[in-house]
Design a protein around this motif. Sequence first.
Motif, PDB file in Angstrom:
ATOM      1  N   ASP A 102       0.840  -1.198   0.000  1.00  0.00           N
ATOM      2  CA  ASP A 102       0.000   0.000   0.000  1.00  0.00           C
ATOM      3  C   ASP A 102       0.878   1.252   0.000  1.00  0.00           C
ATOM      4  O   ASP A 102       1.897   1.300   0.705  1.00  0.00           O
ATOM      5  N   ASP A 228      -3.915   2.912  -4.852  1.00  0.00           N
ATOM      6  CA  ASP A 228      -2.687   2.886  -4.047  1.00  0.00           C
ATOM      7  C   ASP A 228      -2.264   1.483  -3.652  1.00  0.00           C
ATOM      8  O   ASP A 228      -1.341   1.313  -2.853  1.00  0.00           O
ATOM      9  N   ASP A 229      -2.916   0.449  -4.199  1.00  0.00           N
ATOM     10  CA  ASP A 229      -2.556  -0.932  -3.891  1.00  0.00           C
ATOM     11  C   ASP A 229      -1.713  -1.526  -5.013  1.00  0.00           C
ATOM     12  O   ASP A 229      -2.192  -1.682  -6.152  1.00  0.00           O
ATOM     13  N   LYS A 265       0.689  -2.127   6.241  1.00  0.00           N
ATOM     14  CA  LYS A 265      -0.323  -2.743   5.383  1.00  0.00           C
ATOM     15  C   LYS A 265       0.284  -3.671   4.324  1.00  0.00           C
ATOM     16  O   LYS A 265      -0.448  -4.241   3.516  1.00  0.00           O
ATOM     17  N   CYS A 278      -7.931  -6.910  -3.716  1.00  0.00           N
ATOM     18  CA  CYS A 278      -9.037  -5.941  -3.634  1.00  0.00           C
ATOM     19  C   CYS A 278     -10.352  -6.629  -3.235  1.00  0.00           C
ATOM     20  O   CYS A 278     -11.419  -6.336  -3.771  1.00  0.00           O
TER      21      CYS A 278
END
Length: 355
Positions: A102, A228-229, A265, A278
């Motif tokens: 992240d 942002d992943d 994260k 996701c």
Amino acid sequence: MEVTPNSNFKLDYFFSKPCEEVDEIIQNMDNHINRIAIPKKDGSKRIVLAPSKDLKYTQRCLYWKFFKKYKQHDAAHGFINKRGIVTNATIHVGAKSLGIIDIKSFFDSISENHFKNVLFGNKNICKFCKYYDRMVTGECNPSLYHNKLKDYKYMCNEILAVFSADYYKESGYISLFTRVIKLCTYEGFTAQGFPTSPIVANIVLRGLDKALTEKLQPLGINYTRYADDLCISSKTMIKDELKKAAQSFIYKELWAFGFKPNKKKTTWKQRTGRLKVCGIVVNEKLSIQRRLLKKFRAKVHHITVKRKDTTTRKEYRSAKGYASYIMSVDRSKGKKYYNQLASFGKEKGWEPKDE
């Protein structure tokens, strides 16, 4: 001698407003922004900046007439037509190991400097410049690479206007790019809530996406990014091998591009457990977690049977939207719930009845 203001571009094409109105918005940005605090799961609050009607209209004009002319990388799946969380997850189906990294404070990290470094050199924008023919013949070059010594030898007015603070005072030149940057940032950074922020993020991170793809693909590692992943997977490596091959390089590239990883994260998993991208399970095929399906099934039963007389239209719309999402992942399971909800909606008069 007084210099008459001028521009290489027809500014009203990009803004769909007179330049004077655009400048009024820029000079009074505080009056065109409403701060909204949204609670997060950890108890903190996310600040979203809601633009005024005039600012939002101008930003949407820029989205369609300016930013859509920039190409986004194939590894990016967020905020792009015909791509999304399903296409993002599909790349990682059948993975033996999976990593999720992240980006910390994503939108708050995208600065005016990021903006300045990626906007120049786009031929689709330069075609609107009255000196486009000069660029074709090599007399003008809007690339920062050709102007890296900052002598601006090719005399691109836009580069001069963005990087030289006194250029406007000296020439009276009205800069398109300066106004674009100012309209799409607040206090020097992009903002959650601006309709331009998602596409700006993809344009800014195109270089990062390219660097990671070129490094990881030859190693047999799949890379995608949704907002942002950063998602990394391998069908041959175990978790520790994937982490060793990818994490250090990705962290270094993020720092090189002016971003930071959210190490809390960052996760690395392998197929002995559930692999999710996701929120979508990708172990063998695309699927929704069984626990979530059971919970949704109960919700549909409540909405359409148990308390159908008190169900609100908002609850119905929300459930139907989630059923559509399930259909995009697993059509057979999602369609059952979607049809049940649609039938209930017709009974209520919330959907058009069949002829």
